[in-house]
Design a protein around this motif. Structure first.
Motif, mmCIF file in Angstrom:
data_model
loop_
_atom_site.group_PDB
_atom_site.id
_atom_site.type_symbol
_atom_site.label_atom_id
_atom_site.label_comp_id
_atom_site.label_asym_id
_atom_site.label_seq_id
_atom_site.Cartn_x
_atom_site.Cartn_y
_atom_site.Cartn_z
ATOM 1 N N ASP B 13 1.093 -1.113 0.390
ATOM 2 C CA ASP B 13 0.004 -0.057 -0.185
ATOM 3 C C ASP B 13 0.719 0.998 -0.296
ATOM 4 O O ASP B 13 0.512 2.346 -0.080
ATOM 5 N N ARG B 14 1.722 1.098 -0.713
ATOM 6 C CA ARG B 14 3.047 2.020 -0.449
ATOM 7 C C ARG B 14 3.145 3.132 -1.813
ATOM 8 O O ARG B 14 2.923 2.153 -3.267
ATOM 9 N N PRO B 15 2.566 4.162 -1.909
ATOM 10 C CA PRO B 15 2.561 4.329 -3.391
ATOM 11 C C PRO B 15 3.889 4.730 -3.351
ATOM 12 O O PRO B 15 4.931 5.714 -2.869
ATOM 13 N N ILE B 16 4.447 4.125 -5.223
ATOM 14 C CA ILE B 16 5.527 4.848 -5.379
ATOM 15 C C ILE B 16 5.594 5.579 -6.828
ATOM 16 O O ILE B 16 7.104 6.860 -6.868
ATOM 17 N N LEU B 17 4.942 4.845 -7.777
ATOM 18 C CA LEU B 17 4.569 6.504 -8.862
ATOM 19 C C LEU B 17 3.446 7.556 -8.666
ATOM 20 O O LEU B 17 2.813 6.540 -8.718
ATOM 21 N N GLY B 34 17.300 10.915 -12.169
ATOM 22 C CA GLY B 34 16.496 11.006 -10.564
ATOM 23 C C GLY B 34 17.331 10.950 -9.638
ATOM 24 O O GLY B 34 18.189 9.453 -10.207
ATOM 25 N N PRO B 35 16.805 11.063 -8.455
ATOM 26 C CA PRO B 35 17.705 10.117 -7.138
ATOM 27 C C PRO B 35 17.398 9.253 -6.722
ATOM 28 O O PRO B 35 16.121 8.222 -7.062
ATOM 29 N N ASN B 36 17.847 8.585 -6.366
ATOM 30 C CA ASN B 36 17.962 6.988 -5.705
ATOM 31 C C ASN B 36 16.819 7.208 -5.606
ATOM 32 O O ASN B 36 16.618 7.647 -4.072
ATOM 33 N N GLY B 37 15.928 6.183 -5.328
ATOM 34 C CA GLY B 37 14.781 5.102 -4.906
ATOM 35 C C GLY B 37 13.157 6.577 -5.594
ATOM 36 O O GLY B 37 12.408 6.642 -4.399
ATOM 37 N N SER B 38 14.036 6.847 -6.436
ATOM 38 C CA SER B 38 12.456 8.082 -6.693
ATOM 39 C C SER B 38 11.576 7.245 -7.108
ATOM 40 O O SER B 38 10.679 7.840 -8.712
ATOM 41 N N GLY B 39 12.272 5.539 -8.333
ATOM 42 C CA GLY B 39 10.833 4.912 -8.256
ATOM 43 C C GLY B 39 10.898 5.068 -10.166
ATOM 44 O O GLY B 39 10.499 4.545 -11.172
ATOM 45 N N LYS B 40 12.411 5.328 -10.901
ATOM 46 C CA LYS B 40 12.799 5.229 -11.669
ATOM 47 C C LYS B 40 12.835 3.467 -12.459
ATOM 48 O O LYS B 40 12.264 2.859 -13.210
ATOM 49 N N SER B 41 13.605 2.238 -11.417
ATOM 50 C CA SER B 41 13.772 1.001 -11.991
ATOM 51 C C SER B 41 11.833 0.140 -11.872
ATOM 52 O O SER B 41 11.702 -0.166 -12.441
ATOM 53 N N THR B 42 11.045 0.877 -11.114
ATOM 54 C CA THR B 42 10.028 0.710 -10.410
ATOM 55 C C THR B 42 9.430 0.976 -11.997
ATOM 56 O O THR B 42 8.286 0.476 -12.831
ATOM 57 N N PHE B 89 17.930 -4.825 -17.092
ATOM 58 C CA PHE B 89 18.187 -5.050 -16.158
ATOM 59 C C PHE B 89 18.567 -4.426 -15.240
ATOM 60 O O PHE B 89 19.670 -3.934 -15.991
ATOM 61 N N GLN B 90 18.363 -3.580 -14.338
ATOM 62 C CA GLN B 90 19.654 -2.966 -13.385
ATOM 63 C C GLN B 90 20.676 -4.133 -13.039
ATOM 64 O O GLN B 90 21.464 -3.716 -12.417
ATOM 65 N N TYR B 91 19.993 -5.297 -11.699
ATOM 66 C CA TYR B 91 20.668 -6.270 -11.664
ATOM 67 C C TYR B 91 19.973 -7.295 -12.271
ATOM 68 O O TYR B 91 18.928 -8.412 -12.533
HETATM 69 N N1 LIG Z 1 9.480 -4.643 -4.166
HETATM 70 C C1 LIG Z 1 9.835 -3.599 -2.956
HETATM 71 N N2 LIG Z 1 9.010 -3.721 -2.132
HETATM 72 C C2 LIG Z 1 8.908 -2.578 -1.216
HETATM 73 N N3 LIG Z 1 9.679 -1.389 -1.920
HETATM 74 C C3 LIG Z 1 10.695 -1.525 -3.105
HETATM 75 C C4 LIG Z 1 10.697 -2.709 -3.705
HETATM 76 N N4 LIG Z 1 10.873 -2.473 -5.103
HETATM 77 C C5 LIG Z 1 11.072 -0.900 -4.652
HETATM 78 N N5 LIG Z 1 10.662 -0.744 -3.906
HETATM 79 C C6 LIG Z 1 10.771 1.297 -3.111
HETATM 80 O O1 LIG Z 1 10.085 1.552 -3.902
HETATM 81 C C7 LIG Z 1 10.669 3.105 -4.062
HETATM 82 C C8 LIG Z 1 11.828 3.178 -5.468
HETATM 83 O O2 LIG Z 1 12.470 1.874 -5.811
HETATM 84 P P1 LIG Z 1 13.435 2.279 -7.249
HETATM 85 O O3 LIG Z 1 11.853 2.397 -8.795
HETATM 86 O O4 LIG Z 1 13.820 0.880 -6.893
HETATM 87 O O5 LIG Z 1 14.281 3.341 -7.022
HETATM 88 P P2 LIG Z 1 15.478 3.942 -8.037
HETATM 89 O O6 LIG Z 1 15.198 3.368 -9.235
HETATM 90 O O7 LIG Z 1 14.582 5.591 -8.991
HETATM 91 O O8 LIG Z 1 16.460 4.303 -7.188
HETATM 92 C C9 LIG Z 1 12.237 2.810 -2.861
HETATM 93 O O9 LIG Z 1 11.650 3.742 -2.222
HETATM 94 C C10 LIG Z 1 12.086 1.759 -2.698
HETATM 95 O O10 LIG Z 1 12.716 1.462 -1.393
#
Ligand SMILES: Nc1ncnc2c1ncn2[C@@H]1O[C@H](COP(=O)(O)OP(=O)(O)O)[C@@H](O)[C@H]1O
Ligand SMILES: [Mg+2]
Lengths: 417, 261
Positions: B13-17, B34-42, B89-91
């Motif tokens: 239930d945590r909004p990311i984008l 964008g900074p780390n954790g901003s949602g790019k990989s999401t 993939f990033q990883y």
């Molecule tokens: N599988 C997951 N479960 C919970 N939180 C996640 C998961 N993947 C990413 N997050 C959270 O979502 C946010 C965005 O992550 P991410 O998309 O990886 O950012 P970025 O690629 O920009 O560094 C971060 O706060 C991260 O901790």
């Protein structure tokens, strides 16, 4: 226990007076234990008492049958007896025909009849075996690969195959045991293989168990290794309703090395119990184990591996790896790795896991356009291949590969039910 | 080619984008920074079809010959890949027991069947793959190693680019393919991406650093922060970010120093 049924089977064996005497001794030893029960610590998971509810009997007929083609010398057995010996064979023979030879008299039973604590299944085999393979490679030879292929086609038959392998110093051989039976036929296949490796001898030993889905297969492989010898076993165990496979290796000479690899698949209602036991009895000995297990349906797998480093076996090097996959909620796998170390300068490690297919890996493959079912099949094949891929013999791998492919569970079916 | 509208994505239930709008046209290169954790990989993973993310609002349309206007989010990951979407993939995952060559062949044939082309036989396939290996200056022994198993960070990234080069996607999304690469590897990766450039193809580069953009010049640069695109511009924006960090773009944020790239 019902001694009559075993005594009656003994009447179907033949041999010299000495042999008959030692068969009787073995039978009496068997009677002191009877079949193993879950009360025996080593048999906690696998009961065999149901066998005596069957109409167990010595096989009547040994029919020849049409086997697949094998890349090597073929010794074909039906219902426990040799039915066709390869004419090209120089080193492989029927054991019954050579039972009185000095070599057989000297080595047969040397490992099986002296197991610490006794072994009921070895005893009953020593009493009741009718035939098997004798593979003897004298100094100076390298043997062609030998395929021992066995087909069971008689309901409720007791099939006690007995194999003896003697590789003299510096020789090399490949032995493949392939077991099959009429689909869904119940029978009891109880085989014992004794392997004596002379100094510097090398054996690759493949076991492919494709016994019928109603069969009980118990097997015991005993290996005695001299200095600098090398034993590589690779097992693909995908048959039987109840299967129990024991391998016991004694590394008696310094520099001796064994590698025990394999894969078991417990699908449908199969119960498969795999026991490995390695004794490091000399310094500078090495053991490696890479095992994979897959359980699906209501399958049940057990992997029990014991490595003992005896006092004085300095510089012993032992590594165990057992990874297992559960593909259905009703499947079960128990893993029991044990290291018993009585020397101080050793390198030992073990790793054991039981888990599911990694959905992140499935996604990675799907993101490349590969269908979900295909992705799972690739992963499963890769998982199995981690153990079977350790076979460094292309002809043997090519032969084994289709058997592996046929045995891997169909995932689309398994995962949606 | 790609139209993202008001995309909201949560994990649990945590909004990311929190409302992404992005238009990518054929022939374009977009950089998302964008900074780390901003949602790019999401964002990248959602576009590729990874499960475990909840799309709570918005739509993504992929405008391809075969999928005109179809909602991308309704497609399975393999359908997206066959329609020409590729995510580096990033990883990258390690897949023991599966050889690179198996993955490449299985993937290429799935994609070819979708395009109405026939499966390649072993010889033609090897020819194709070898030309791509040469392009990326990779050794043939790569093919027979288990996918990414025991690969160094740089080898994994190169392997992603190899897969991309073999599959020839219409829309390539590269998630931090440049991070952890030395300068030679970076040039090789850039070379692989530039070789793919075509008026009918598009590239989205997710990157943390502007140095990759010296070799692959983007048409548009976007800054993702707090789950939104907070600024878009041309290649000049990346240079500005290099100088000033991200802090000036995220007024409500408390600790900005760590957000410098
Ligand atoms: N599988 C997951 N479960 C919970 N939180 C996640 C998961 N993947 C990413 N997050 C959270 O979502 C946010 C965005 O992550 P991410 O998309 O990886 O950012 P970025 O690629 O920009 O560094 C971060 O706060 C991260 O901790
Ligand atoms: Mg990221």
């Amino acid at each position: 226990m019902n001694p009559t049924l075993y005594r009656r089977a003994l009447e179907h064996t033949i041999g010299s007076p000495q042999q008959m005497a030692s068969r009787k001794v073995a039978l009496e030893r068997f009677f002191t234990h009877g079949l193993p029960t879950p009360r025996d610590e080593d048999w906690k998971y696998t009961a065999l008492d149901f066998l005596e509810q069957m109409d167990l009997h010595a096989p009547h007929a040994a029919e020849d049958w049409a086997s697949e083609d094998y890349p090597g010398i073929v010794m074909r057995f039906g219902n426990g007896r040799l039915t066709d010996a390869d004419l090209r064979s120089i080193h492989a023979h029927g054991l019954a025909d050579h039972a009185d030879s000095p070599l057989v008299v000297r080595y047969l039973g040397r490992l099986a009849d002296t197991l610490p604590g006794g072994a009921a299944l070895a005893d009953i085999n020593s009493a009741l075996w009718q035939d098997g393979l004798l593979l003897h490679v004298p100094v100076g030879w390298k043997a062609s690969p030998v395929f021992v292929t066995h087909y069971a086609s008689e309901s409720d038959a007791m099939l006690h195959l007995r194999h003896l392998v003697v590789l003299e110093a510096g020789t090399e051989a490949v032995l493949v045991e392939h077991d099959q039976g009429t689909p869904d036929l119940p029978y009891w296949h109880n085989s014992v293989t004794e392997i004596v490796l002379g100094e510097g001898a090398r054996l690759t030993h493949i076991k492919l168990d494709e016994d019928s889905a109603a069969a009980t297969h118990t097997s015991l492989t005993l290996v005695g290794q001299s200095r600098d010898s090398r034993y590589h076993a690779l097992s693909l165990l995908v048959g039987g309703r109840v299967a129990r496979h024991d391998t016991r290796v004694n590394l008696n000479g310094s520099g001796a090395e064994c590698q025990l690899d394999g894969l078991f698949i417990a699908d449908a209602r199969r119960h498969i119990d795999q026991h490995l036991h390695v004794e490091h009895a000399a310094p500078h000995t090495t053991s490696r184990q890479t095992w994979r297990g897959i359980a699906t349906g209501r399958g049940r797998g057990i992997f029990d591996s014991r490595v003992v480093v005896q006092p004085g076996a300095q510089k012993a090097d032992a590594q165990q790896s057992s990874r297992n996959l559960l593909l259905s909620p009703h499947a079960e796998i128990d893993v029991k790795p044990q290291l018993e170390i009585h020397a101080d300068d050793v390198r030992c490690s073990h790793g054991a896991t039981v888990g599911q297919l990694d959905e992140a890996q499935v996604f990675y493959l799907r993101s490349r356009g590969i269908a979900a079912d295909t992705a799972r099949a690739l992963l499963l094949h890769g998982f199995a291949g981690e153990a079977l891929g350790l076979l460094k013999n292309a002809a043997l791998s090519d032969w084994l590969e289709p058997h592996l492919a046929a045995a891997l569970p169909l995932l689309n079916k398994e995962l949606t039910t | 080619m790609l139209e993202i509208r008001n995309l909201h994505v949560s994990i649990g239930d945590r909004p990311i984008l929190a409302g992404i709008d992005l238009d990518v046209k054929a022939g374009e290169v977009h950089a998302i920074m964008g900074p780390n954790g901003s949602g790019k990989s999401t964002l990248a993973q959602v576009l590729a079809g990874r499960e475990g993310y909840a799309v709570t609002a918005g739509s993504v349309r992929y405008l391809d010959r075969d999928l005109v206007g179809q909602d991308l989010l309704a497609l399975a990951p393999e359908q997206r890949a066959r329609a020409g979407i590729f995510l580096a993939f990033q990883y990258p995952l390690e897949i023991p027991g599966v050889a690179n060559v198996q993955l490449l062949r299985s993937a290429l044939n799935s994609v070819r069947l979708q395009r109405g082309e026939s499966e390649l036989d072993a010889m033609d396939f090897l020819d194709t793959v070898k030309s791509k290996l040469a392009l990326l200056d990779m050794d043939e022994s790569f093919l027979y190693r288990a996918v990414n198993e025991g690969f160094s960070g740089g080898e994994k990234k190169r392997n992603e680019i190899l897969q991309m080069a073999v599959l020839e996607p219409r829309l390539a999304i590269l998630d931090e393919t440049d991070s952890g690469l030395d300068i030679d590897a970076l040039k090789t990766v850039a070379h692989g991406v530039n070789a793919l450039k075509h008026p009918e193809r598009a590239v989205i580069l997710v990157t943390h650093y502007q140095r990759l953009l010296n070799y692959i010049v983007p048409d548009h640069v976007h800054v993702l922060a707090g789950g939104r695109i907070v600024r878009s511009g041309d290649a000049g924006l990346a240079l500005e970010l290099e100088d000033r960090g991200y802090g000036w773009l995220i007024p409500e944020s408390g600790s900005l120093e760590e957000m410098r790239p």
